[in-house]
Design an enzyme around this catalytic site. Structure first.
Site, PDB file in Angstrom:
ATOM      1  N   THR A  17       6.808 -10.532 -23.424  1.00  0.00           N
ATOM      2  CA  THR A  17       7.354  -9.833 -22.202  1.00  0.00           C
ATOM      3  C   THR A  17       7.488 -11.872 -21.100  1.00  0.00           C
ATOM      4  OG1 THR A  17       5.852  -7.977 -21.249  1.00  0.00           O
ATOM      5  CG2 THR A  17       6.447  -8.987 -19.634  1.00  0.00           C
ATOM      6  N   ARG A  21       3.033 -15.953 -26.925  1.00  0.00           N
ATOM      7  CA  ARG A  21       1.586 -16.709 -26.041  1.00  0.00           C
ATOM      8  C   ARG A  21       0.299 -16.375 -26.898  1.00  0.00           C
ATOM      9  NH1 ARG A  21       1.377 -13.935 -19.828  1.00  0.00           N
ATOM     10  NH2 ARG A  21       2.767 -15.418 -19.085  1.00  0.00           N
ATOM     11  N   SER A 112       0.283 -18.339 -18.158  1.00  0.00           N
ATOM     12  CA  SER A 112       0.205 -17.724 -17.060  1.00  0.00           C
ATOM     13  C   SER A 112      -1.110 -16.833 -16.081  1.00  0.00           C
ATOM     14  CB  SER A 112       0.335 -16.619 -17.076  1.00  0.00           C
ATOM     15  OG  SER A 112       1.039 -15.691 -15.631  1.00  0.00           O
ATOM     16  N   HIS A 113      -1.917 -15.979 -15.628  1.00  0.00           N
ATOM     17  CA  HIS A 113      -3.293 -16.267 -15.165  1.00  0.00           C
ATOM     18  C   HIS A 113      -4.366 -15.590 -16.871  1.00  0.00           C
ATOM     19  CE1 HIS A 113      -0.922 -12.603 -16.630  1.00  0.00           C
ATOM     20  NE2 HIS A 113      -2.032 -12.335 -17.236  1.00  0.00           N
ATOM     21  N   ASP A 276      -1.905 -18.025  -9.367  1.00  0.00           N
ATOM     22  CA  ASP A 276      -2.177 -17.663 -10.506  1.00  0.00           C
ATOM     23  C   ASP A 276      -1.982 -19.169 -11.552  1.00  0.00           C
ATOM     24  OD1 ASP A 276       0.005 -17.572 -10.823  1.00  0.00           O
ATOM     25  OD2 ASP A 276       0.183 -16.375 -12.955  1.00  0.00           O
ATOM     26  N   ASP A 278       0.115 -20.832 -13.194  1.00  0.00           N
ATOM     27  CA  ASP A 278       1.108 -21.521 -13.396  1.00  0.00           C
ATOM     28  C   ASP A 278       1.715 -21.198 -12.130  1.00  0.00           C
ATOM     29  OD1 ASP A 278       1.668 -18.785 -13.690  1.00  0.00           O
ATOM     30  OD2 ASP A 278       3.323 -18.960 -14.391  1.00  0.00           O
ATOM     31  N   ASP A 280       3.273 -18.833 -10.219  1.00  0.00           N
ATOM     32  CA  ASP A 280       3.964 -17.818  -9.603  1.00  0.00           C
ATOM     33  C   ASP A 280       3.822 -16.672  -9.254  1.00  0.00           C
ATOM     34  OD1 ASP A 280       2.721 -17.015 -12.412  1.00  0.00           O
ATOM     35  OD2 ASP A 280       4.628 -17.080 -12.933  1.00  0.00           O
ATOM     36  N   ARG A 281       2.644 -16.569  -9.421  1.00  0.00           N
ATOM     37  CA  ARG A 281       1.514 -14.567  -9.206  1.00  0.00           C
ATOM     38  C   ARG A 281       1.189 -14.935  -7.496  1.00  0.00           C
ATOM     39  NH1 ARG A 281      -0.530 -10.552 -13.582  1.00  0.00           N
ATOM     40  NH2 ARG A 281       1.248 -11.138 -14.573  1.00  0.00           N
ATOM     41  N   GLU A 362       7.494  -7.955  -8.233  1.00  0.00           N
ATOM     42  CA  GLU A 362       7.421  -7.021  -9.460  1.00  0.00           C
ATOM     43  C   GLU A 362       4.812  -6.393  -8.914  1.00  0.00           C
ATOM     44  OE1 GLU A 362       7.872  -7.537 -13.536  1.00  0.00           O
ATOM     45  OE2 GLU A 362       7.059  -9.332 -12.637  1.00  0.00           O
ATOM     46  N   GLU A 363       4.899  -5.034  -9.564  1.00  0.00           N
ATOM     47  CA  GLU A 363       3.492  -4.970  -9.081  1.00  0.00           C
ATOM     48  C   GLU A 363       2.579  -5.243  -9.116  1.00  0.00           C
ATOM     49  OE1 GLU A 363       1.161  -3.864 -11.442  1.00  0.00           O
ATOM     50  OE2 GLU A 363       2.912  -4.010 -12.641  1.00  0.00           O
ATOM     51  N   SER A 364       3.140  -6.317 -10.590  1.00  0.00           N
ATOM     52  CA  SER A 364       2.303  -7.356 -10.967  1.00  0.00           C
ATOM     53  C   SER A 364       1.688  -8.436  -9.685  1.00  0.00           C
ATOM     54  CB  SER A 364       2.196  -7.340 -12.481  1.00  0.00           C
ATOM     55  OG  SER A 364       3.461  -7.946 -12.079  1.00  0.00           O
ATOM     56  N   LYS A 375       9.674 -15.679 -10.286  1.00  0.00           N
ATOM     57  CA  LYS A 375       8.294 -15.667  -8.698  1.00  0.00           C
ATOM     58  C   LYS A 375       7.449 -16.432  -8.565  1.00  0.00           C
ATOM     59  CE  LYS A 375       5.460 -14.108 -12.798  1.00  0.00           C
ATOM     60  NZ  LYS A 375       5.672 -12.983 -13.439  1.00  0.00           N
TER      61      LYS A 375
END
Ligand code: G1P
Ligand code: ZN
Length: 542
Positions: A17, A21, A112-113, A276, A278, A280-281, A362-364, A375
């Site tokens: 996605t 990773r 990411s997270h 998070d 990096d 972006d969240r 996004e919902e995430s 994001k």
């Protein structure tokens, strides 16, 4: 000075996605990083003499991967590399740097997270010249190349001192070590009403921002504390650590539990937020109220005009398919376009570039706008602060008013983690096989109106992405969605997204899991989750 090294393919370098990773030891295999980076360079053309931006979230192995990337960029003919000091760049800051400097592209090093450390996760993602993640046609070309690669080029040069700002030479290429924060902070200052937010802090407004020992610490200290005058200590866990202090840098109610507890306590500050690994969240919590990411997207879109950068209104809103329909109601009222895309930020790039959408989410826990092509966690926090300053209301009141105006979309995601890959594939396969037979049937008292496997046709380039998640829509507008995660590194994760729309304000006070109880049971029954996985409850509920 340039070595051409023979190599053989690794069979597991398929980008998911959000880039490639894997566990750190996988990346540490000789040639693994080199093969992937060379495959990226081999899959794009025209970079000779151009700029490549490189930066990561500071996790374990970040510096080693960056040194390799710089040497390979030099050997492959890039003209300049811009790298954040200490190897740090938040994902949105990397996106901004690419755009601002008209770079050819960028390498964003992050998982990411996901947790970091010698036995934890690492990742490499390629972003194109618009600053956004490479679209599928490029990630597919990269994957194809990884399967055939037989050599890579690397310059035999000394490591670059990543901790000293300034310009150095790597062979014929220039390396600029830049301040990772300054340009990004300037961009935020151009978008938001910093004077209004500063006055709000000056008059006693209190907030806590949890950087989770990840990349946003330095950004939050500079923007919130230095430029906006929030009191020192507003940014917590603000020093980036290679292992994030041993925690998952995932801003949700499980991993940012301390923040949640604080915000639900009597002595809660006015506003709580987190980002998070990096950057972006985002997680947004008001005094006594958690704002779901889907609601946050809708609220930000409905109020964005209060911020100077969005004063002229929005062109459209885009959301990933599993994200709740709350934003759709805002778009409808504003009379602007709404776009439903597959999961993953890469699908928003074309809509933003074409000026069809201004805000995406996004919902995430990902929200962002056309200011970059990723994001952006701190952007969401600052837009919230701008709205709070402009409306002079608390988060709870703003959320309640929003529901009263638009209705409430009860929403939750249930994740089943560490599932055997075959079991997970079979579960989705079985769902697909019975899609046609579901409409008209009743499960747990709920009548199914429609069912499909989401397919997306990009309105800009016409590309089609199939099999993006199984949707079961019930009469009355409720729905459940099933898909497999494309970012995990161990086993499979089944994600179940559950949503119910409640138009009546009298019904807005329920607890979320309670409000969704019948749908949760129906989802379990339709997919046979417990029988197939042996798991009676999800691993994570968000
Ligand atoms: C997850 C999220 C998705 C997000 C991605 C990258 O992907 O669900 O919304 O874009 O991480 O942050 P997934 O693991 O579901 O494929
Ligand atoms: Zn992230």
């Amino acid at each position: 000075m340039i070595s051409i090294v023979s190599t053989t393919p690794f069979n597991d370098q398929k980008p998911g996605t959000s880039g490639l990773r894997k566990k750190v030891p996988v990346f540490q295999q000789p040639g693994y990083v080199e093969n992937f980076i060379q495959s990226i360079f081999d899959s794009v053309a025209g970079y000779r003499g151009q700029t490549l931006v490189i930066g990561g979230d500071g996790r374990y192995f970040n510096r080693e991967a960056i040194q390799t990337a710089i040497k390979m960029a030099a050997a492959n003919g890039f003209g300049r590399v811009m790298v954040g000091r200490g190897g740090l760049l938040s994902t949105p800051a990397a996106s901004h740097l690419i755009r601002k400097n008209e770079a050819f592209g960028g390498l964003v090093l992050s998982a990411s997270h996901n947790p970091g450390g010698p036995a934890e996760d690492f990742g490499i993602k390629y972003n194109i010249g618009n600053g956004g993640p490479a679209p599928e046609k490029i990630t597919e070309a990269i994957y194809l190349r990884t399967q055939a690669i037989d050599r890579y080029a690397i310059a035999d040069i000394a490591d670059i001192d990543l901790d000293r700002l300034g310009t150095a030479k790597a062979g014929d290429m220039t390396v600029e070590v830049v301040d990772p924060v300054a340009d990004y902070a300037d961009l935020m200052e151009a978008l938001f009403d910093f004077d209004a937010i500063r006055s709000m802090f000056a008059s006693g407004f209190k907030m806590v921002f949890d950087a989770m020992h990840a990349v946003t610490g330095p950004y939050a200290v500079e923007i919130l504390e230095k430029r906006l005058g929030a009191e020192p200590g507003t940014a917590r866990n603000a020093v980036p650590l290679p292992d994030f202090g041993g925690h998952h840098p995932d801003p949700n109610l499980v991993h940012a539990h301390d923040l949640y507890e604080l915000m639900m306590s009597d002595g809660a500050p006015d506003f709580g937020a987190a980002s998070d690994g990096d950057g972006d969240r985002n997680l947004i919590i008001g005094k006594g109220v958690f704002v779901t990411p889907s609601d946050s997207l809708a609220l930000l879109a409905a109020n964005a005009h209060l911020a100077p950068g969005y004063r002229d209104g929005l062109k459209g809103i885009a959301r990933s398919m599993p994200t709740s329909g709350a934003a759709d109601r805002v778009a409808e009222r504003l009379g602007i376009g709404i776009y439903e895309t597959p999961t993953g930020w890469k699908f928003f790039g074309n809509l933003l570039d074409a000026g069809l959408a201004t805000i995406c989410g996004e919902e995430s826990a990902g929200t962002g706008s056309n200011h970059v092509r990723e994001k952006d966690g701190l952007w969401a926090v600052l837009l919230w602060l701008n709205i709070l300053a402009a409306r002079q209301q608390g988060v709870k009141d703003i959320v309640r008013e929003h529901w009263t105006t638009y209705g409430r979309n009860y929403y939750s995601r249930h994740d089943y983690e560490g599932v055997d890959a075959k079991v997970a594939d079979d579960l989705i396969g079985a769902l697909r096989a019975k899609l046609e037979k579901l409409p008209g049937t009743t499960v747990g008292g709920l009548k199914i109106a429609a069912a499909d496997d989401f397919s997306y046709t990009d309105p800009v380039d016409g590309s089609i992405s199939r099999n993006q998640g199984v949707r079961v829509l019930f009469e009355g507008g409720s729905r459940v969605v099933f898909r497999l995660s494309g970012t995990g590194t161990t086993g499979a994760t089944i994600r179940v997204y559950i949503e119910r729309f409640e138009p009546d304000p009298a019904g807005h006070g329920a607890e979320t899991q309670e409000a969704l109880r019948d749908l949760i049971a129906a989802a379990g029954e339709i997919a046979g989750i417990a029988e197939r996985t042996g798991m009676k409850v999800p691993s994570v509920i968000t």
